[in-house]
Design a protein around this motif. Structure first.
Motif, short mmCIF file in Angstrom:
data_model
loop_
_atom_site.label_atom_id
_atom_site.label_comp_id
_atom_site.label_asym_id
_atom_site.label_seq_id
_atom_site.Cartn_x
_atom_site.Cartn_y
_atom_site.Cartn_z
N VAL A 104 -39.58 -5.15 7.72
CA VAL A 104 -40.80 -4.77 8.42
C VAL A 104 -41.37 -3.54 7.75
CG1 VAL A 104 -41.85 -4.18 10.63
CG2 VAL A 104 -39.83 -5.65 10.57
N CYS A 105 -42.62 -3.64 7.32
CA CYS A 105 -43.24 -2.56 6.57
C CYS A 105 -44.53 -2.14 7.26
CB CYS A 105 -43.53 -3.05 5.15
SG CYS A 105 -43.84 -1.76 3.95
N ALA A 123 -28.51 -6.08 10.74
CA ALA A 123 -28.38 -6.64 9.40
C ALA A 123 -29.51 -7.60 9.08
CB ALA A 123 -27.04 -7.36 9.26
N LEU A 124 -30.20 -8.09 10.11
CA LEU A 124 -31.27 -9.06 9.90
C LEU A 124 -32.62 -8.40 9.64
CD1 LEU A 124 -30.52 -11.71 12.68
CD2 LEU A 124 -29.96 -11.84 10.24
N ILE A 125 -32.77 -7.15 10.07
CA ILE A 125 -34.07 -6.47 9.99
C ILE A 125 -33.91 -5.10 9.36
CG2 ILE A 125 -36.12 -5.72 11.28
CD1 ILE A 125 -35.30 -7.46 13.59
N SER A 126 -34.77 -4.79 8.41
CA SER A 126 -34.86 -3.42 7.90
C SER A 126 -36.29 -2.93 8.07
CB SER A 126 -34.44 -3.36 6.42
OG SER A 126 -35.24 -4.22 5.63
N TRP A 127 -36.43 -1.61 8.07
CA TRP A 127 -37.72 -1.00 8.39
C TRP A 127 -38.11 -0.06 7.25
CZ3 TRP A 127 -39.65 -2.72 13.12
CH2 TRP A 127 -38.72 -3.37 13.93
N GLN A 128 -39.34 -0.15 6.81
CA GLN A 128 -39.79 0.63 5.65
C GLN A 128 -41.21 1.14 5.87
OE1 GLN A 128 -38.20 1.16 2.34
NE2 GLN A 128 -39.89 2.64 2.33
N GLN A 129 -41.39 2.44 5.77
CA GLN A 129 -42.73 3.00 5.84
C GLN A 129 -43.34 2.94 4.44
OE1 GLN A 129 -43.01 7.08 7.08
NE2 GLN A 129 -45.23 6.98 7.41
#
Length: 287
Positions: free
Chosen positions: A128-129, A151-157
């Motif tokens: 998710v960005c 482990a299924l979702i990562s978050w990135q600004q």
């Protein structure tokens, strides 16, 4: 929860046949970074260098109430639109999705539900960005409350026009109701093309242009007379929702956006109108 059974009841749009004689077309832009051009912020005219901060501040102020207002403004229909988007994407094993402008997690959570129903979650992942840290914080909190596997979702600004990912990093890219808030649409599409691997799919769900005159008149009355008032009453933010309805009118229509996507190299580009063109899903492949 989304499943293949649910998705089968939705009409599948026909994609155009590949044009085997087509060649990659690249757009030409006269060094947009070297000049401070003007662009739109709703119906206002601002410098390109100013729009990003204005949009950031706007969503920073409404982040905590963003999902509630989506429900109120669309009478819950935005949920159906996002369900259809995920069904059209149809994740399979080894899907690595970049969900751009997805801060509060709506599309990502649908992705997670879909892959869980198909028992393919061990091989899939969604990043998710979003450019706005406050929106991402809302999404992270929602994800934790829903008990999603981290482990299924990562978050990135990150900025959609300048992504921090390597070439060919993902095989699917979605952007839902975020494209019109970007300053340079062509750069968003170009970056999507860069980070997708060959065969990867680009999908954009965005407000679009209603063609029926009578329905468009009713839609305009609701948009300009009701939505800003509701925004003020529920969140104290009149300007944010005035910008929302204005930005929709400034966004390219269905055919124009289709051409822009093609110009940045995508093939088999198509679009599907939902709710008489209030929104449209554009789809293209990196071939």
């Amino acid at each position: 929860m989304l499943s293949r059974t649910f998705c089968k009841i939705l009409r599948q749009p026909r994609l155009p046949k590949p044009n085997t004689n087509s060649r990659c077309i690249t757009t030409t832009h006269s060094n947009p970074e070297d000049s401070d051009k003007e662009t739109h912020f709703g119906f206002q005219t601002v410098k390109e260098s100013e729009k990003g901060q204005k949009v950031y501040s706007l969503f920073e102020n409404v982040a905590s109430s963003y999902d509630k207002m989506n429900d109120v403004m669309s009478m819950g229909i935005h949920r159906v639109w996002k369900d259809i988007l995920m069904c059209r994407l149809g994740p399979t094993e080894n899907t690595k999705l970049l969900d751009m402008a997805g801060g509060t997690g709506d599309v990502a959570f649908r992705f997670v539900n879909y892959i869980k129903n198909d028992n393919i979650e061990k091989s899939c992942h969604v990043t998710v960005c979003d450019i706005n840290a406050d929106m991402l914080d809302v999404g992270k909190s929602r994800s934790k409350a829903l008990g999603h596997d981290p482990a299924l979702i990562s978050w990135q600004q990150a900025d959609a026009e300048n992504l921090p990912f390597k070439d060919n990093s993902f095989n699917a890219y979605t952007i839902a109701f975020g494209m019109r808030n970007c300053t340079r649409i062509y750069k968003v599409i170009r970056e999507a093309y860069r980070v997708l691997e060959p065969g990867g799919r680009f999908m954009c769900l965005e407000f679009s242009h209603v063609e029926n005159d009578a329905f468009r008149w009713l839609y305009d009355q609701y948009s300009f007379q009701i939505i800003p008032v509701m925004g003020h009453l529920l969140t104290g933010q009149w300007q944010a929702y005035q910008y929302l309805v204005e930005s929709i009118r400034q966004f390219p229509d269905q055919e124009t956006l289709k051409e822009m996507i093609e110009q940045e190299g995508f093939r088999e580009v198509s679009y599907e109108n939902l709710s008489l063109g209030i929104v449209a899903i554009h789809s293209g492949f990196k071939l």
